[in-house]
Write an enzyme that holds these catalytic residues in place. Structure first.
Site, PDB file in Angstrom:
ATOM      1  N   SER A   9       0.138  15.096  -0.523  1.00 27.52           N
ATOM      2  CA  SER A   9      -1.205  14.844  -0.031  1.00 27.52           C
ATOM      3  C   SER A   9      -1.501  15.850   1.075  1.00 27.52           C
ATOM      4  O   SER A   9      -0.613  16.596   1.512  1.00 27.52           O
ATOM      5  CB  SER A   9      -1.314  13.417   0.516  1.00 27.52           C
ATOM      6  OG  SER A   9      -0.484  13.283   1.676  1.00 27.52           O
ATOM      7  N   GLY A  48       8.746   6.480  -8.328  1.00 26.75           N
ATOM      8  CA  GLY A  48       9.196   6.841  -9.665  1.00 26.75           C
ATOM      9  C   GLY A  48       8.984   5.739 -10.685  1.00 26.75           C
ATOM     10  O   GLY A  48       8.668   6.009 -11.851  1.00 26.75           O
ATOM     11  N   ALA A  84      10.891  -1.056  -4.762  1.00 28.88           N
ATOM     12  CA  ALA A  84      10.457  -2.287  -4.088  1.00 28.88           C
ATOM     13  C   ALA A  84       9.826  -3.223  -5.100  1.00 28.88           C
ATOM     14  O   ALA A  84       9.371  -2.803  -6.162  1.00 28.88           O
ATOM     15  CB  ALA A  84       9.448  -1.961  -2.986  1.00 28.88           C
ATOM     16  N   GLU A 125       0.712  15.014   4.036  1.00 30.69           N
ATOM     17  CA  GLU A 125       2.106  15.404   3.811  1.00 30.69           C
ATOM     18  C   GLU A 125       2.280  16.918   3.881  1.00 30.69           C
ATOM     19  O   GLU A 125       3.278  17.414   4.426  1.00 30.69           O
ATOM     20  CB  GLU A 125       2.559  14.869   2.453  1.00 30.69           C
ATOM     21  CG  GLU A 125       2.682  13.345   2.414  1.00 30.69           C
ATOM     22  CD  GLU A 125       2.749  12.780   1.010  1.00 30.69           C
ATOM     23  OE1 GLU A 125       3.048  11.582   0.872  1.00 30.69           O
ATOM     24  OE2 GLU A 125       2.473  13.530   0.036  1.00 30.69           O
ATOM     25  N   ASP A 137       0.892   7.939  -7.705  1.00 31.13           N
ATOM     26  CA  ASP A 137       1.962   7.963  -8.703  1.00 31.13           C
ATOM     27  C   ASP A 137       1.387   8.117 -10.105  1.00 31.13           C
ATOM     28  O   ASP A 137       1.962   8.817 -10.951  1.00 31.13           O
ATOM     29  CB  ASP A 137       2.781   6.674  -8.618  1.00 31.13           C
ATOM     30  CG  ASP A 137       3.397   6.474  -7.249  1.00 31.13           C
ATOM     31  OD1 ASP A 137       3.836   7.467  -6.646  1.00 31.13           O
ATOM     32  OD2 ASP A 137       3.428   5.324  -6.775  1.00 31.13           O
ATOM     33  N   THR A 174      -7.603  -1.203 -11.102  1.00 31.63           N
ATOM     34  CA  THR A 174      -6.723  -2.280 -11.553  1.00 31.63           C
ATOM     35  C   THR A 174      -6.132  -3.013 -10.355  1.00 31.63           C
ATOM     36  O   THR A 174      -6.032  -2.457  -9.257  1.00 31.63           O
ATOM     37  CB  THR A 174      -5.570  -1.739 -12.418  1.00 31.63           C
ATOM     38  OG1 THR A 174      -4.744  -0.882 -11.620  1.00 31.63           O
ATOM     39  CG2 THR A 174      -6.106  -0.969 -13.613  1.00 31.63           C
TER      40      THR A 174
END
Length: 317
Positions: free
Chosen positions: A186, A41, A12, A189, A255, A288
């Protein structure tokens, strides 16, 4: 040589902005948006690159948004292997309410991939991982892909001697049977995967061990957010504390954890130290904007704070 290849089947363009207050009906005047290349990824590959690793990002790309995505990934310094698809790459939006500090995230389903497009993506993986050590597959599956896609991927890379690091959820996670080297769910999950709530540490550890003993994954690293992480193998189980930092954006922190963990393993760190590097990378990403990776010097500083006997300069080549 590229040692870490990442696969993002539903990438995305992540657009992030801020407004004074998020309210219904009224127009909300927003700040100028920030555009980042997104998808699990791709985010992993960006952090691998920040850590000085050699990464290659494989992903389907379609339409004008796909062209922009490819450029954004290249601008991040990550070599790319886009696979052309017919429908346009999706865009996602996050809006931060300045008054409350809350972040609202709007995520769309993505393009529908055809069977030939799926096979072209797998062929791209087959070409790019040869000679490498790790394939990181991360993120949701787009419409059109079978729920056992990640199992097909595990079978492919297992035959090539490449280790699969998987960060998946939902039905895609439940349909993994074997062939994963590191699985990074997580708590939510993992609970969905085993089919029951995991309210405490005992239940969480038992569920993670269930995936190891059943042969789904050699290693399970359970992300606990502000409570840290848990690593489980057949021979060990260890809990890790989180690093508490002011949060600017939570997007991409998971990620970043996968990236730090994989870089650590690729460079020969013990599993515990690789997990700590993952926690440091995730914590640095939290401060960030958008999905920008943490700064390497900040990651090293945070890693040193939880690994006092480790030398962070040894992480980078």
């Amino acid at each position: 040589m590229t040692s870490i290849v990442t696969l993002t089947m539903n990438p995305a363009i992540d657009m992030a902005t801020r407004t004074d207050h998020v309210v219904p009906t009224d127009k909300m005047r927003c700040e100028s948006p920030r555009f980042d290349p997104g998808g699990g990824g791709i985010n992993v590959a960006r952090t691998v690159t920040v850590l000085g690793g050699a990464a290659m990002a494989v992903f389907p790309s379609g339409g004008p948004s796909g062209v922009l995505l490819e450029q954004l990934v290249r601008d991040a310094g990550v070599p790319t292997h886009p696979v052309a698809v017919a429908e346009p790459t999706r865009e996602s939006l996050s809006v931060t309410d300045i008054g409350s500090g809350q972040q609202f995230r709007f995520v769309f389903p993505g393009p529908r991939l055809t069977a030939p497009e799926k096979h072209r993506c797998l062929a791209a993986v087959d070409r790019t991982v040869r000679g490498g050590r790790y394939l990181v597959a991360s993120g949701s599956l787009p419409p059109g892909l079978p729920v056992d896609f990640y199992q097909e991927l595990a079978d492919l890379v297992g035959g090539l001697g490449v280790r699969l690091v998987l960060d998946a959820s939902g039905s895609a996670l439940r349909h993994i049977r074997t062939g994963v080297h590191v699985l990074k769910p997580s708590v939510r999950e993992l609970a969905e995967c085993v089919g029951h709530p995991l309210p405490g540490r005992a239940e969480q550890a038992a569920a993670a061990r269930q995936l190891v003993t059943s042969g789904v994954s050699e290693i399970v690293v359970l992300s606990l957010g502000a409570e840290g992480a848990l690593a489980v193998t057949r021979d060990m189980q260890e809990w890790f504390d989180a690093i508490h930092v002011p949060v600017r954006s939570g997007i991409g922190a998971g990620d970043a954890m996968v990236a730090g963990l994989t870089v650590g393993l690729d460079r020969g760190l013990a599993l515990a130290d690789a997990v700590r590097l993952g926690i440091a990378a995730a914590s640095a990403a939290l401060v960030t904007p958008g999905t920008r990776p943490g700064r390497p010097e900040r990651i090293a500083e945070l890693y040193r704070s939880i690994s006092p006997n480790a030398e962070p300069s040894g992480i980078w080549p």
